[in-house]
Design a protein around this motif. Structure first.
Motif, mmCIF file in Angstrom:
data_model
loop_
_atom_site.group_PDB
_atom_site.id
_atom_site.type_symbol
_atom_site.label_atom_id
_atom_site.label_comp_id
_atom_site.label_asym_id
_atom_site.label_seq_id
_atom_site.Cartn_x
_atom_site.Cartn_y
_atom_site.Cartn_z
ATOM 1 N N SER A 44 10.291 -0.527 18.963
ATOM 2 C CA SER A 44 8.793 -1.088 19.186
ATOM 3 C C SER A 44 8.484 -2.310 18.166
ATOM 4 O O SER A 44 8.428 -2.006 17.104
ATOM 5 C CB SER A 44 7.801 -0.132 19.227
ATOM 6 N N GLY A 45 8.500 -3.417 18.767
ATOM 7 C CA GLY A 45 8.374 -4.674 18.167
ATOM 8 C C GLY A 45 6.877 -4.455 17.603
ATOM 9 O O GLY A 45 6.238 -5.114 16.669
ATOM 10 N N ASN A 46 6.042 -4.050 18.629
ATOM 11 C CA ASN A 46 4.692 -3.692 18.318
ATOM 12 C C ASN A 46 4.279 -3.008 17.045
ATOM 13 O O ASN A 46 3.491 -3.278 16.332
ATOM 14 C CB ASN A 46 3.901 -3.246 19.404
ATOM 15 N N ALA A 47 5.030 -1.894 17.041
ATOM 16 C CA ALA A 47 5.028 -0.913 16.006
ATOM 17 C C ALA A 47 5.809 -1.600 14.575
ATOM 18 O O ALA A 47 4.934 -1.388 13.498
ATOM 19 C CB ALA A 47 5.718 0.495 16.100
ATOM 20 N N TYR A 48 6.807 -2.509 14.737
ATOM 21 C CA TYR A 48 7.183 -3.061 13.741
ATOM 22 C C TYR A 48 6.014 -3.753 12.839
ATOM 23 O O TYR A 48 6.159 -3.884 11.709
ATOM 24 C CB TYR A 48 8.421 -3.857 14.209
ATOM 25 N N ARG A 49 5.207 -4.401 13.605
ATOM 26 C CA ARG A 49 4.295 -5.205 12.874
ATOM 27 C C ARG A 49 3.778 -4.403 11.837
ATOM 28 O O ARG A 49 3.604 -4.961 10.503
ATOM 29 C CB ARG A 49 3.229 -5.985 13.744
ATOM 30 N N ALA A 50 2.988 -3.453 12.123
ATOM 31 C CA ALA A 50 2.505 -2.466 11.304
ATOM 32 C C ALA A 50 3.491 -1.714 10.452
ATOM 33 O O ALA A 50 3.167 -1.844 9.076
ATOM 34 C CB ALA A 50 2.067 -1.431 12.092
ATOM 35 N N ALA A 51 4.584 -1.585 10.613
ATOM 36 C CA ALA A 51 5.455 -0.850 9.728
ATOM 37 C C ALA A 51 5.837 -1.906 8.621
ATOM 38 O O ALA A 51 5.904 -1.590 7.411
ATOM 39 C CB ALA A 51 6.828 -0.333 10.357
ATOM 40 N N LEU A 52 6.200 -3.292 9.041
ATOM 41 C CA LEU A 52 6.562 -4.162 8.166
ATOM 42 C C LEU A 52 5.458 -4.427 7.087
ATOM 43 O O LEU A 52 5.830 -4.455 5.974
ATOM 44 C CB LEU A 52 6.969 -5.233 8.796
ATOM 45 N N MET A 53 4.225 -4.513 7.449
ATOM 46 C CA MET A 53 3.127 -4.733 6.776
ATOM 47 C C MET A 53 3.043 -3.461 5.488
ATOM 48 O O MET A 53 2.884 -3.889 4.342
ATOM 49 C CB MET A 53 1.927 -4.771 7.555
ATOM 50 N N LEU A 54 3.169 -2.298 6.071
ATOM 51 C CA LEU A 54 3.134 -1.290 4.949
ATOM 52 C C LEU A 54 4.139 -1.595 4.133
ATOM 53 O O LEU A 54 3.837 -0.899 2.935
ATOM 54 C CB LEU A 54 3.224 0.113 5.910
ATOM 55 N N ASN A 55 5.267 -1.878 4.420
ATOM 56 C CA ASN A 55 6.394 -1.771 3.488
ATOM 57 C C ASN A 55 6.115 -2.994 2.512
ATOM 58 O O ASN A 55 6.580 -2.938 1.395
ATOM 59 C CB ASN A 55 7.599 -2.017 4.174
ATOM 60 N N LEU A 56 5.881 -4.133 3.230
ATOM 61 C CA LEU A 56 5.503 -5.416 2.156
ATOM 62 C C LEU A 56 4.208 -5.209 1.406
ATOM 63 O O LEU A 56 4.324 -5.727 0.197
ATOM 64 C CB LEU A 56 5.145 -6.491 3.367
ATOM 65 N N ILE A 57 3.338 -4.439 1.726
ATOM 66 C CA ILE A 57 2.278 -4.246 0.719
ATOM 67 C C ILE A 57 2.727 -3.111 -0.189
ATOM 68 O O ILE A 57 1.798 -2.547 -1.000
ATOM 69 C CB ILE A 57 1.054 -4.016 1.350
ATOM 70 N N GLY A 58 3.749 -2.463 -0.026
ATOM 71 C CA GLY A 58 4.229 -1.358 -0.862
ATOM 72 C C GLY A 58 3.521 -0.357 -0.850
ATOM 73 O O GLY A 58 3.330 0.740 -1.762
ATOM 74 N N ALA A 59 2.877 0.134 0.446
ATOM 75 C CA ALA A 59 2.140 1.334 0.738
ATOM 76 C C ALA A 59 2.924 2.513 0.813
ATOM 77 O O ALA A 59 4.375 2.638 1.033
ATOM 78 C CB ALA A 59 1.464 1.151 2.178
ATOM 79 N N ASP A 60 2.301 3.577 0.334
ATOM 80 C CA ASP A 60 2.722 5.150 0.413
ATOM 81 C C ASP A 60 2.802 5.621 1.981
ATOM 82 O O ASP A 60 1.544 5.969 2.147
ATOM 83 C CB ASP A 60 2.058 5.898 -0.562
ATOM 84 N N TRP A 61 3.747 5.544 2.653
ATOM 85 C CA TRP A 61 3.522 5.804 4.103
ATOM 86 C C TRP A 61 4.688 6.448 4.693
ATOM 87 O O TRP A 61 5.957 6.212 4.114
ATOM 88 C CB TRP A 61 3.376 4.519 4.818
ATOM 89 N N GLU A 62 4.304 7.067 5.836
ATOM 90 C CA GLU A 62 5.545 7.712 6.482
ATOM 91 C C GLU A 62 5.408 7.273 8.152
ATOM 92 O O GLU A 62 4.416 7.338 8.524
ATOM 93 C CB GLU A 62 5.529 9.310 6.193
ATOM 94 N N PRO A 63 6.723 7.323 8.689
ATOM 95 C CA PRO A 63 6.522 7.199 10.091
ATOM 96 C C PRO A 63 6.360 8.552 10.637
ATOM 97 O O PRO A 63 7.065 9.731 10.292
ATOM 98 C CB PRO A 63 7.899 6.739 10.381
ATOM 99 N N LYS A 64 5.611 8.555 11.849
ATOM 100 C CA LYS A 64 5.664 9.816 12.639
ATOM 101 C C LYS A 64 6.429 9.162 14.104
ATOM 102 O O LYS A 64 5.817 8.324 14.772
ATOM 103 C CB LYS A 64 4.258 10.177 13.180
ATOM 104 N N TRP A 65 7.382 9.754 14.382
ATOM 105 C CA TRP A 65 8.126 9.254 15.683
ATOM 106 C C TRP A 65 7.715 9.616 16.860
ATOM 107 O O TRP A 65 7.194 10.939 17.132
ATOM 108 C CB TRP A 65 9.771 9.758 15.177
ATOM 109 N N VAL A 66 7.226 8.645 17.508
ATOM 110 C CA VAL A 66 7.058 8.939 19.095
ATOM 111 C C VAL A 66 7.890 8.800 20.142
ATOM 112 O O VAL A 66 8.650 7.824 20.032
ATOM 113 C CB VAL A 66 5.812 7.932 19.267
ATOM 114 N N ASP A 67 8.206 9.833 20.915
ATOM 115 C CA ASP A 67 9.143 9.728 21.743
ATOM 116 C C ASP A 67 8.918 9.210 23.166
ATOM 117 O O ASP A 67 8.547 9.881 24.036
ATOM 118 C CB ASP A 67 9.435 11.188 22.282
#
Ligand SMILES: N[C@@H](CCC(=O)N[C@@H](CS)C(=O)NCC(=O)O)C(=O)O
Length: 219
Positions: free
Chosen positions: A12-35
């Motif tokens: 999902s490129g739509n989700a990538y925007r959010a995942a990338l942002m979380l990584n770029l800001i150095g957030a403490d985050w975890e993915p929850k995989w959606v089937d």
């Protein structure tokens, strides 16, 4: 538990925007995989319990639950000050490019790639031709915008740039054309984004590549 949870899946490129942002800001985050390909987002439990719009991404931060990548990016930039457009003009300019991206750039690229690679049956040729032509037309607009400038809305990277990366790093084979090769200013901008600390490829950042697993590409 991490501070942020992101409902997402690798394709999902739509989700990538959010995942990338979380990584770029150095957030403490975890993915929850959606089937997604198993139909999870169409199930009542997802629509009632996670997102009434039946979409990913969904960001959970404590008691807050946010959907729409543009809203998630805005929230995270407001919270941290990172990738935040400064002043009214820059804020409106970033919003302008985010809306254009959501509707007309990744908004066409995403469905095109979905119909080409994942849908059964694959997309009708007339639909594919329409989506590809619209995507190419709008990629050319983005390329022109980035010609002679470093980033979309500012002289610094902002959430408009994070948003626009959406589907751009996925392999060229998944589109049947090469976004970077066809658009030199986009290629240079993608390289600048890729050089930011915390950047990761979507298949390395979100679970579910290849299909049906909750693992990462490199695990
Ligand atoms: N504008 C939304 C688009 C989200 C979106 O369309 N996500 C796709 C996955 S890539 C989805 O969940 N689609 C489900 C559907 O349309 O039924 C955003 O930027 O968050």
């Amino acid at each position: 538990m991490s501070e942020f949870q992101l409902y997402c899946f690798a394709q999902s490129g739509n989700a990538y925007r959010a995942a990338l942002m979380l990584n770029l800001i150095g957030a403490d985050w975890e993915p929850k995989w959606v089937d997604f390909f198993g139909g999870a987002t169409r199930k009542p439990e997802y629509r009632d319990g996670v997102n009434e719009m039946g979409e990913v991404p969904v960001l959970v931060h404590g008691k807050k639950k946010l959907t729409q990548s543009a809203v998630i990016l805005t929230y995270l930039s407001d919270l941290t000050g990172k990738f935040k457009p400064q002043g009214e003009d820059e804020r409106l300019e970033a919003l302008r490019w985010i809306v254009f991206d959501n509707q007309k750039v990744n908004g066409f690229l995403g469905p095109f790639r979905f119909l080409k690679n994942f849908a059964k049956p694959a997309g009708d040729p007339a639909v594919m031709a329409f989506l590809q032509a619209r995507a190419q037309n709008n990629l050319a607009i983005v390329n022109k915008r980035l010609t002679g400038r470093q980033y979309l809305a500012s002289d610094r990277p902002t959430i408009a740039d994070v948003s626009m990366t959406g589907y751009f790093y996925y392999p060229a084979e998944e589109f049947g054309f090469d976004i970077a090769k066809d658009h030199p200013a986009i290629a240079a901008w993608l390289a600048r984004m890729q050089a930011l600390p915390g950047w990761k490829h979507p298949y390395d950042l979100m679970p579910g590549y290849p299909f049906g697993t909750s693992g990462y590409r490199n695990q």
